[in-house]
Design an enzyme around this catalytic site. Structure first.
Site, mmCIF file in Angstrom:
data_model
loop_
_atom_site.group_PDB
_atom_site.id
_atom_site.type_symbol
_atom_site.label_atom_id
_atom_site.label_comp_id
_atom_site.label_asym_id
_atom_site.label_seq_id
_atom_site.Cartn_x
_atom_site.Cartn_y
_atom_site.Cartn_z
ATOM 1 N N GLU A 108 0.821 -1.208 0.000
ATOM 2 C CA GLU A 108 0.000 0.000 0.000
ATOM 3 C C GLU A 108 0.856 1.260 0.000
ATOM 4 O O GLU A 108 1.825 1.367 0.752
ATOM 5 C CB GLU A 108 -0.920 0.010 1.214
ATOM 6 C CG GLU A 108 -1.880 1.192 1.236
ATOM 7 C CD GLU A 108 -2.803 1.170 2.435
ATOM 8 O OE1 GLU A 108 -4.010 1.381 2.254
ATOM 9 O OE2 GLU A 108 -2.311 0.925 3.558
ATOM 10 N N GLU A 158 -21.484 -0.852 -0.834
ATOM 11 C CA GLU A 158 -20.201 -1.256 -0.270
ATOM 12 C C GLU A 158 -20.291 -1.452 1.235
ATOM 13 O O GLU A 158 -19.278 -1.598 1.917
ATOM 14 C CB GLU A 158 -19.131 -0.205 -0.600
ATOM 15 C CG GLU A 158 -18.835 -0.084 -2.098
ATOM 16 C CD GLU A 158 -17.792 0.976 -2.406
ATOM 17 O OE1 GLU A 158 -17.154 1.473 -1.451
ATOM 18 O OE2 GLU A 158 -17.604 1.285 -3.590
#
Length: 370
Positions: free
Chosen positions: A300, A324
């Site tokens: 990340e 979501e």
């Protein structure tokens, strides 16, 4: 076995070489009464019937059973359907099999090769590299189910390759020899294992070691700040990481955050996420830092910003994207209160703490009359 008619992105030699391997022989061909259609997926292409139009492409000469199998694997992973049609070549008209999205929406613009080449070709090739690495190992339906995540990871790798790599103190880039690569888990995120050797500081190559990385994607954090009222907006939501660690309270205070979708810039992501997570339109963005939060184990990479925003009383609420399963509560607090939450440990989120400490240093510049 039918001839293979390649059109749209599949005519791009670098992409085709990833799918089939280098050296494929192509014979120019044209499909009459067809039109190419632009779609959102960078490696995909749609066909629709359109009298008087024609799609230029190529027939794959002498296509082996392996070439048919590899192209069918890629097509299924991207959701492309086989279409039978006749195409014209220098040797005459032949029956052929083409892979494209179907049906093509009537409201989409015609496909423009120059625009695709400039904006999508590299992402299509990088996506295909991850897809074809699983040829013979995974069913294409499994790859299609996580194609969005594959494309976002591909976009992250492209950003990493083109980013500057300053080395005024650290060593210049050096050799890393990969002996083997495995991907034991892949879904929304992935885990990759490498057997590799790297150049040591004494100049020798290390022994072959095994290292693993949790593969997530590039992401953005943005902290809205109202310089007139000296306030910031924080978001609160349940997080899987603290929960899995056994944290007694997995609800975290954070900056607005989200992954950078394929085709987006970090700045565009920051503004989109502010709308989704806080119903907020941001003013100018100021860069805080670009960094790996945990480089020992995660891929990340974060782009953190502070953004000027109007935060009057009543700005807070509950937001999030329903499909979501997001459940996000916002808080409007003074900058001093937020800094006190860092000191107390109630803010235990690294990007937010970093952004708040940066803002404390830059506060007077934000508040100075323009």
């Amino acid at each position: 076995m039918s001839q293979l008619f390649l059109c749209g992105p599949l005519c791009h030699r670098p992409l085709l070489d990833v799918i089939l391997g280098s050296g494929a022989a192509l014979l120019p061909a044209v499909a009459a009464d067809r039109e190419g259609v632009a779609v959102d997926a960078p490696g995909a292409f749609a066909l629709r019937r359109r009298r008087g139009q024609a799609v230029e492409g190529a027939v794959l000469e002498g296509a082996s059973a392996e070439a048919h199998a590899r192209l069918a694997f890629y097509a299924r992973a991207l959701g492309l359907a086989p279409q039978r049609l006749r195409v014209g070549t220098a040797a005459g008209s032949v029956a052929a099999l083409a892979y494209a999205l179907r049906p093509a929406p009537d409201d989409r613009d015609p496909w423009q090769p120059a625009l695709w080449l400039a904006g999508h070709a590299e992402l299509a090739r990088e996506t295909a590299a991850e897809v074809m690495a699983e040829y013979g190992r995974l069913a294409p339906a499994r790859l299609q189910a996580r194609l969005g995540s594959i494309m976002v990871r591909a976009a992250s790798r492209l950003r990493a390759r083109t980013a500057s790599a300053p080395h005024s103190l650290r060593r210049p880039p050096a050799e890393v020899e990969v002996v083997a690569r495995r991907q034991p888990y892949a879904h929304f995120f992935a885990v990759e294992e490498y057997d590799l050797s790297f150049r040591r500081f004494d100049g020798s190559m290390s022994a072959v070691v095994t290292r693993a990385a949790f593969v997530s994607t590039d992401a953005v954090t943005v902290l809205p700040y109202d310089p007139q009222r000296d306030r910031v907006l924080l978001v609160e939501q349940w997080r899987a990481g603290p929960f899995a660690r056994g944290d007694g309270n997995p609800w975290q205070l954070e900056a607005i955050a989200g992954r950078i979708d394929a085709g987006e810039t970090p700045e565009e992501t920051a503004r989109r996420e502010a709308e989704e997570e806080a119903g907020l339109t941001l003013g100018p963005l100021r860069r805080v830092a670009e960094y790996y939060p945990s480089p020992g184990a995660k891929t990340e990479f974060l782009y953190s910003y502070v953004a000027q925003a109007d935060l009057p009383d009543g700005t807070g609420g509950v937001f999030g994207v329903a499909d979501e399963a997001e459940d996000i509560r916002t808080h409007i607090v003074s900058l001093d209160q937020a800094l006190a939450l860092v000191e107390s440990g109630e803010i235990a989120n690294a990007p937010l703490a970093l952004s708040l400490l940066w803002l404390a240093r830059e506060r007077e510049r934000f508040r100075a009359p323009s």
